[in-house]
Design a protein around this motif. Structure first.
Motif, short mmCIF file in Angstrom:
data_model
loop_
_atom_site.label_atom_id
_atom_site.label_comp_id
_atom_site.label_asym_id
_atom_site.label_seq_id
_atom_site.Cartn_x
_atom_site.Cartn_y
_atom_site.Cartn_z
N SER A 98 28.34 11.22 -6.85
CA SER A 98 26.74 10.85 -6.74
C SER A 98 26.35 9.71 -7.53
N PHE A 99 25.65 8.75 -7.36
CA PHE A 99 25.12 7.83 -8.26
C PHE A 99 23.70 7.70 -7.80
N ILE A 100 22.80 7.81 -8.98
CA ILE A 100 21.49 7.63 -8.94
C ILE A 100 20.95 6.71 -9.81
N PHE A 101 20.05 6.09 -8.96
CA PHE A 101 19.64 4.51 -9.79
C PHE A 101 18.06 4.67 -9.71
N VAL A 102 17.58 4.30 -11.14
CA VAL A 102 16.45 4.44 -11.32
C VAL A 102 15.79 3.08 -11.13
N SER A 103 15.11 2.99 -10.07
CA SER A 103 14.74 1.33 -9.63
C SER A 103 13.05 1.57 -10.00
N SER A 104 12.21 0.96 -9.25
CA SER A 104 10.48 0.95 -9.36
C SER A 104 10.03 0.76 -8.04
N VAL A 105 8.57 1.30 -8.24
CA VAL A 105 7.82 0.75 -7.10
C VAL A 105 7.51 -0.90 -7.14
N ALA A 106 7.81 -1.38 -8.23
CA ALA A 106 7.81 -2.86 -8.38
C ALA A 106 8.26 -3.70 -7.11
N VAL A 107 9.27 -3.00 -6.54
CA VAL A 107 10.07 -3.65 -5.42
C VAL A 107 9.14 -3.92 -4.27
N TYR A 108 8.02 -3.21 -4.06
CA TYR A 108 7.18 -3.61 -2.87
C TYR A 108 6.37 -4.58 -3.24
N GLY A 109 6.19 -5.27 -4.43
CA GLY A 109 5.54 -6.39 -4.66
C GLY A 109 4.15 -6.20 -4.45
N LEU A 110 3.36 -5.02 -4.61
CA LEU A 110 1.98 -5.03 -4.15
C LEU A 110 1.25 -4.59 -5.41
N GLU A 111 -0.10 -5.12 -5.72
CA GLU A 111 -1.01 -4.79 -6.85
C GLU A 111 -1.98 -4.07 -6.15
N PHE A 112 -2.24 -3.68 -5.16
CA PHE A 112 -3.16 -2.77 -4.62
C PHE A 112 -2.86 -2.15 -3.24
N GLY A 113 -3.30 -1.14 -2.90
CA GLY A 113 -2.97 -0.22 -1.62
C GLY A 113 -2.83 1.18 -1.90
N GLU A 114 -2.78 2.11 -0.94
CA GLU A 114 -2.86 3.15 -1.00
C GLU A 114 -1.81 4.08 -0.01
N LEU A 115 -1.05 5.26 -0.90
CA LEU A 115 -0.12 5.94 -0.23
C LEU A 115 0.83 4.99 0.35
N ILE A 116 1.37 4.14 -0.23
CA ILE A 116 2.66 3.19 0.35
C ILE A 116 3.83 4.10 0.31
N THR A 117 4.32 3.97 1.49
CA THR A 117 5.61 4.68 1.45
C THR A 117 6.94 3.79 1.42
N GLU A 118 7.97 4.67 1.53
CA GLU A 118 9.46 3.95 1.46
C GLU A 118 9.74 2.80 2.48
N GLU A 119 9.05 2.92 3.62
CA GLU A 119 9.24 1.91 4.66
C GLU A 119 8.71 0.63 4.43
N HIS A 120 7.77 0.64 3.53
CA HIS A 120 7.07 -0.95 3.13
C HIS A 120 8.26 -1.62 2.80
N PRO A 121 8.12 -3.03 3.54
CA PRO A 121 8.87 -4.07 3.18
C PRO A 121 9.13 -4.45 1.38
N LEU A 122 10.30 -4.84 0.96
CA LEU A 122 10.46 -4.98 -0.27
C LEU A 122 10.14 -6.55 -0.55
N THR A 123 8.79 -6.90 -0.97
CA THR A 123 8.50 -8.08 -1.21
C THR A 123 8.21 -8.44 -2.62
N GLY A 124 8.52 -7.55 -3.42
CA GLY A 124 8.54 -7.97 -4.83
C GLY A 124 9.12 -9.49 -5.13
N SER A 125 8.30 -10.35 -5.85
CA SER A 125 9.08 -11.62 -6.39
C SER A 125 9.23 -11.85 -7.93
#
Length: 298
Positions: A98-125
């Motif tokens: 097993s390989f476990i990678f510590v990523s970040s919610v920064a990958v979603y590229g959002l500055e505001f929003g509520e209860l964002i799920t893992e299905e959200h596009p990765l729009t971080g820039s």
């Protein structure tokens, strides 16, 4: 069971290593003399002595805003190339289960929003977000190729003793009396107790998958301010109306990115940004610690 832990000498590592040692025989890899493997993986392929059952890859560059092109490149050298070098080393001794990678919610590229799920596009820039996205993509391919179970954690703001980043800045500001609450501190943020990463590792090692990692309470700025001020023995920070903060932020826009507050920073303080942990709770059977009940600043 053996575990290779990269980045174990950082904030996350210092607070999770004692807990992980209860589950695994842990070897550490990092930049400190105390690490079992003292190596800069952004520049070198480490020479590992053994095969490991589980790899927890938390080494990475974060908590900084690049000011030069060289600093931008550092994110990709450390986060992406460092991961590639680590994987080459693992191939030499035998890939883990097993390989476990510590990523970040920064990958979603959002500055505001509520209860964002893992299905959200990765729009971080940002360079940080892009380096994490590209590392996730690389690991997805590498793990499938080598038959390794991949677990990706996307933590929110991480809390614990002497935290770095925005939470550390809040503590410093309240301690020195240079912190002002804005508009009553109503905005909510997802926070994760650092110990919960250790609690998630055995679950992820067994199942794999991509998961947000945060508390369920999603405390408001006011709740965090109150908790920190109480632990410091300080009065609750004074609150200023939004329109005054907006005027100050507009002046900060003229000064530039180094201003204590500008419109971008004001939005981050006054708009809620929360993430859903429902997937991890349902699929992994994980219950996060309540930040307001467990957070201690020291």
């Amino acid at each position: 069971m053996t575990l290779l832990f990269t980045g174990a000498s950082g904030f996350l590592g210092k607070n999770t290593l004692p807990l992980l040692s209860k589950y695994y025989q842990v070897s550490t890899l990092g930049l400190m003399d105390i690490d079992d493997y003292n190596v800069n993986i952004s520049e070198n392929i480490p020479e590992l002595k053994n095969r490991y059952n589980v790899v927890l890859h938390a080494a990475g560059k974060a908590h900084s805003i690049p000011k030069t092109e060289e600093e931008v490149k550092d994110f990709f050298s450390v986060n992406l190339q460092g991961t590639k070098n680590l994987c080459k080393a693992l191939e030499e001794v035998g890939v883990p289960d097993s390989f476990i990678f510590v990523s970040s919610v920064a990958v979603y590229g959002l500055e505001f929003g509520e209860l964002i799920t893992e299905e959200h596009p990765l729009t971080g820039s940002s360079p940080y977000a892009l380096s994490k996205i590209q590392t996730e993509e690389f690991l997805d391919v590498w793990c499938k190729k080598h038959g390794v179970k991949l677990g990706i954690l996307r933590p929110s703001l991480i809390s614990g003793p002497n935290p770095p980043g925005n939470l550390g800045a809040m503590i410093k500001g309240i301690k020195t009396g240079k912190y002002l609450s804005i508009s009553g501190g109503k905005a909510k943020k997802s926070v994760l107790m650092v110990q919960d990463i250790a609690n998630l590792v055995p679950l992820l090692a067994e199942k794999g998958g991509i998961y947000n990692a945060c508390d369920t309470a999603h405390p408001s700025f006011h709740e965090l301010e109150t908790l920190i001020a109480s632990q410091l023995g300080k009065p609750h920070p004074k609150s200023i109306p939004y329109f005054i903060a907006k005027l100050i932020a507009c002046m900060g826009d003229l000064v530039g990115k180094n201003a204590p507050i500008n419109s971008f920073k004001l939005d981050k303080i006054t708009k809620s940004l929360t993430f859903s942990n429902e997937k991890a709770r349902k699929e992994l059977g994980w219950e996060p610690l309540n930040v307001l009940e467990n957070f201690k600043i020291y």
